[in-house]
Design an enzyme around this catalytic site. Sequence first.
Site, PDB file in Angstrom:
ATOM      1  NE  ARG A 185      16.607  13.502   3.374  1.00  0.00           N
ATOM      2  CZ  ARG A 185      16.263  14.204   3.045  1.00  0.00           C
ATOM      3  NH1 ARG A 185      15.924  16.120   3.173  1.00  0.00           N
ATOM      4  NH2 ARG A 185      15.055  14.116   1.616  1.00  0.00           N
ATOM      5  CB  SER A 266      16.612   6.180   1.988  1.00  0.00           C
ATOM      6  OG  SER A 266      15.811   6.134   1.607  1.00  0.00           O
ATOM      7  CD  GLU A 385      18.851   9.267   4.906  1.00  0.00           C
ATOM      8  OE1 GLU A 385      17.342   9.518   5.174  1.00  0.00           O
ATOM      9  OE2 GLU A 385      18.611   9.557   3.265  1.00  0.00           O
TER      10      GLU A 385
END
Length: 396
Positions: A185, A266, A385
């Site tokens: 990520r 998320s 995130e």
Amino acid sequence: MTDPTTPAGSPAAASASAAAPPAASPPLSELTTLRVGGAARELVQPDSELEIVRTALDVWSTGDDWWVLGGGSNVVAPDDGLDGTVIRLATHGVKRLEGDDPARVHLRVQAGEPWDALVGLTVYNGWSGIEALSGIPGSVGAAPIQNIGAYGQELSQVLIAVDFLDWETGHRLRLTADELGLGYRTSAIKRGRLGIVIAVELELTATTDRVPLSRPVAYAQLADALGVQVGEAAPIREVREAVLRLRAGKGMVLDAADADSVSAGSFFTNPIVEESVARTLPADLPRWPVEQDDDTPLVLPLGYEPAPRPRDTRPRHVKLSAAWLIERAGIHRGFALPGSHAAISSKHTLALTNRGGATALEIEQLAEFVRTRVASEFGVVLQPEPVFLGPSDDLY
């Protein structure tokens, strides 16, 4: 490899005109999936590669603050808005590039193209490689910044390069996947290399099978949903349909009728810790080993005798389940702080949702509460995130 684009700050750049006059800026709550945030001072929406370059150089020459916005699915915008310019990419188009291998499909995709529309196109054509990334909201240009991933696939597995306008030099560059330093990520861009992704190059796989197959399914939950074993392929259209069902069941597919989809997806990444730390945590905490680089040659020359391999003394790492940590810290689905319009999704504890009229501050307060509880209970600090635009409290 550079294109001699006029550097930012030069007289030519200062005189370059944007694609269109700045639009009256709507609140960012109307442009983001979390639906929070005030208006930017200016909003520009270039709709071609040339206009992206012209617009960016013009904005950069002023020295004012600026931000890039794609689909708005992975950002938290501040309640007071942004004192600067938002460049919202409005480019579209997918081009198949010529190649010698008919089994390889080399695509060049405009940054403003919706990601899931691209996945739908590739599945329709029987091109495998991103089918498990179905249903992810946002734009193609944002995908390499985040190195998006789901259900055992990551963009890094198919990414060739990006066409990038570099803020520091004003030059247009072709950055390969290696140069982007992709990780879990993250990427060099997310870690601070300023600029704008103009287009993305991908390499997918084409088959001549009557029923095109996916790449080997690498995620147990998806394999179970498809009735196959991990490592087996499945009809590519069935993989997309199964992923969309799984995501919808977690509120992770945008749906006007589903309040749980009013989120940034998320909100926390699965934490990666040293194996020694993981051993101190409850045994039933789901965990997965993280691959480490191995410099040992896979093919040895004939007659080559390798030296004895020294014992690998590097710390081993494992990835932990953030959802498990949140739930075991006592934060249940649907949880909200008293009086707040922000809440944990009723379907999945990794998503923070806007239940109607929530502010960015309420989202941040809930996120910090979750982080504090998990850290207090397990000593693990969760990392967000989404990208936080503009000034905000130093929560992270």
